[in-house]
Design an enzyme around this catalytic site. Structure first.
Site, mmCIF file in Angstrom:
data_model
loop_
_atom_site.group_PDB
_atom_site.id
_atom_site.type_symbol
_atom_site.label_atom_id
_atom_site.label_comp_id
_atom_site.label_asym_id
_atom_site.label_seq_id
_atom_site.Cartn_x
_atom_site.Cartn_y
_atom_site.Cartn_z
ATOM 1 N N SER A 163 45.556 38.531 45.610
ATOM 2 C CA SER A 163 45.311 37.728 44.428
ATOM 3 C C SER A 163 46.093 36.411 44.497
ATOM 4 O O SER A 163 45.925 35.639 45.443
ATOM 5 C CB SER A 163 45.659 38.558 43.199
ATOM 6 N N ASP A 199 34.483 40.798 42.177
ATOM 7 C CA ASP A 199 35.879 40.626 41.763
ATOM 8 C C ASP A 199 35.929 39.851 40.447
ATOM 9 O O ASP A 199 35.378 38.759 40.332
ATOM 10 C CB ASP A 199 36.642 39.878 42.854
ATOM 11 N N HIS A 256 39.383 44.165 42.000
ATOM 12 C CA HIS A 256 40.353 43.123 42.328
ATOM 13 C C HIS A 256 41.463 43.738 43.162
ATOM 14 O O HIS A 256 42.298 44.473 42.649
ATOM 15 C CB HIS A 256 40.913 42.519 41.043
#
Length: 529
Positions: free
Chosen positions: A235, A464, A493
């Site tokens: 991320s 995502d 995610h």
């Protein structure tokens, strides 16, 4: 249950509530108001007044800080040790004030095939990783034994020299709500949050940024006595990894970027652009929940479940009371959409079931019925609505605001919110809402531009909800030497080691073991577990 159960749980309570997502370019409306950036060393090489940092001798010791330190005990049980790395607060003034960055190290056990150090970052921004090497080692299986796994609490986070703005809430991601009155309350809230940070850490704030965290990483590399360091980032951690490759080309070995951000779209207006992915994830969850009406009572069709969610959001405008006695919480229409958003970052059955319990509780409150809280839901609300998670929210916001400027006029946000309602009534007022960065001082540096290729392995899921698939594709295009693993059909995610997808885990482990990227881009499907 995900493979990295304890690590994933930490991410769900921190980064999973949002917060590391695809970001859009800064609007022209405020571009001209930026102050001139301060000239700082890009790669900060030894010899530029930084030798004492790169050549420091680390004092490795027990990670246990006290009798209640479960993180330290788990690290010690696994054989890890900890050290504080001294770094300059301001890399433009290496002779000035210093701060420390806390790291842990779980040394390689397969010493014959040792690769070197692997530094990990789970995003946030502002997520701690000092406690994560033992679970990473276990999840990586044989390949993990070949690395010294390095957990780092980035500057201002966790056991590093901390920033805590003493907020009454745990983060700054909220919806603008259903009308102007709720938006005006948000403006006042975020102005106050920014003021609290200025009061608590005015001397640190200008130096909390991704570029300085990347510089800290290179000092860590030097202090470890290593020519190169490998990296695994999820991320926001993919943006940090990308920045490191640009500031320090040639100083990294193997690099995995999972849930990648397009660096051209990274700025404090976090989350704009992922509305469709979140709407699809919510609809997919509603179809799942409709099949379990007997368990959750939310409706027997997807449309009925979505109608229940809509009814809860509208009812929250007058306030919803959850829990009982001292364990009760009052939620409004700026907070309930954030709960929904935070709960749909994964489409695993366990994540969907937890969200089902939450919506069932919210629906009871909307009907003015008693709404007792599960321990998990209580913890989520505490971390969101009380000061319990203040340090995390403080550091996260400081990094975002230190990386890029945000519009300062509340009316810019209000116009964007109103435009978004027609097509994205639930998520538009959240993704376009104002934040503390509107009241922050201007960043000292311009954002990092990608100018150097990097042979990274990028992992991206098509659904995502935080860092959209197009961000992964865009980064892949900017780094022509990289390879892309696409996970089709997953509203997820963070995939590698967190999703239980054997196809992804196998290919990433092969890369980490050999250092050889796949010959071509690869595609995995959601069901390959």
């Amino acid at each position: 249950m995900t493979i990295l159960s304890s690590v994933a749980a930490r991410r769900a309570s921190a980064a999973g509530l949002a917060l590391t997502a695809c970001l859009t370019a800064a609007p022209a409306a405020f571009a001209s108001t930026r102050t001139a950036p301060v000239a700082l060393p890009a790669a900060a090489p030894p010899g530029a007044g930084l030798d004492r940092y790169y050549q420091q001798r680390l004092d490795w010791r027990s990670c246990v800080k006290g009798p209640d330190d479960t993180t330290g005990r788990d690290l010690e049980k696994a054989g890890a040790q900890c050290a504080d790395v001294t770094v300059p607060l301001d890399y433009a003034d290496p002779g000035g004030r210093t701060i420390t960055v806390a790291i842990s190290r779980l040394k390689a056990t397969d010493t014959r095939r040792r690769v070197g150090p692997l530094l990990i970052n789970f995003g946030g921004p502002g997520g701690p990783a000092l406690g994560d090497p033992p679970e990473m080692r276990k999840a990586m299986k044989d390949v993990g034994a070949r690395y010294d796994i390095i957990g780092m609490d980035p500057r201002s986070v966790g056991r590093s020299t901390p920033l805590d703005c003493h907020w009454p809430v745990g983060h700054s991601i909220y919806s603008a709500g259903l009308g102007r009155e709720s938006f005006d309350r948000q403006v006042a809230l975020h102005k106050d949050l920014a003021a609290k940070c200025r009061a608590a850490g005015a001397s640190m704030l200008p130096h909390i940024s991704t570029r300085n965290t990347a510089r800290d990483m290179d000092v860590i590399r030097g202090a470890l006595g290593e020519r190169k360091i490998s990296y695994l980032g999820y991320s926001y951690g993919t943006y940090l990894g990308t920045v490191y490759t640009q500031l320090f080309p040639g100083r990294y070995d193997r690099m995995v970027l999972d849930g990648a951000i397009d660096p051209r779209r990274y700025n404090p207006r976090l989350l704009r652009g992922v509305e469709k992915e979140n709407e699809q994830a919510l609809a997919d969850w509603a179809a799942w929940a409709a099949k379990k009406h007997d368990a959750y009572g939310l409706g027997r069709t997807r449309a009925q479940v979505l109608a229940t969610v809509d009814r809860v959001v509208k009812a929250s405008a007058r306030g919803l009371t959850l829990g009982t006695g001292t364990d009760s919480f009052r939620l409004d229409d700026t907070q309930v959409p954030t709960l929904i958003f935070g709960a749909i970052s994964s489409d695993t059955d366990s994540a969907r079931a937890e969200f089902g319990d939450q919506v069932s509780t919210l629906a009871k409150a909307a009907d003015n019925q008693p709404a007792p809280l599960s321990p998990e839901f209580k913890k989520t609300l505490q971390e969101m609505l009380t000061s319990k998670n203040s340090q995390y929210g403080s550091a996260q916001t400081a990094i975002l605001c230190g990386d890029g400027a945000a519009p300062r006029d509340p009316e810019i946000y209000w116009r964007d919110i109103e435009r978004s309602r027609a097509t994205h009534p639930l998520f538009g007022p959240l993704t376009n809402n104002i934040g503390p960065c509107a009241f922050w001082d201007r960043p000292r540096e311009e954002p990092t531009r990608v100018q150097h290729d990097a042979p990274a392995l990028i992992v991206a899921a098509t659904g995502d909800t935080r860092t959209d698939y197009e961000g992964g594709r865009a980064l892949h295009g900017m780094l022509p030497g990289s390879k892309l693993i696409t996970v089709k059909g997953a509203n997820q995610h963070g995939v590698y080691l967190e999703y239980g997808n054997a196809c992804v885990d196998r290919q990433v482990n092969a890369y980490l073991a050999t250092g050889e990227l796949p010959a071509s881009d690869r595609t995995c499907v959601k069901t390959d577990g």
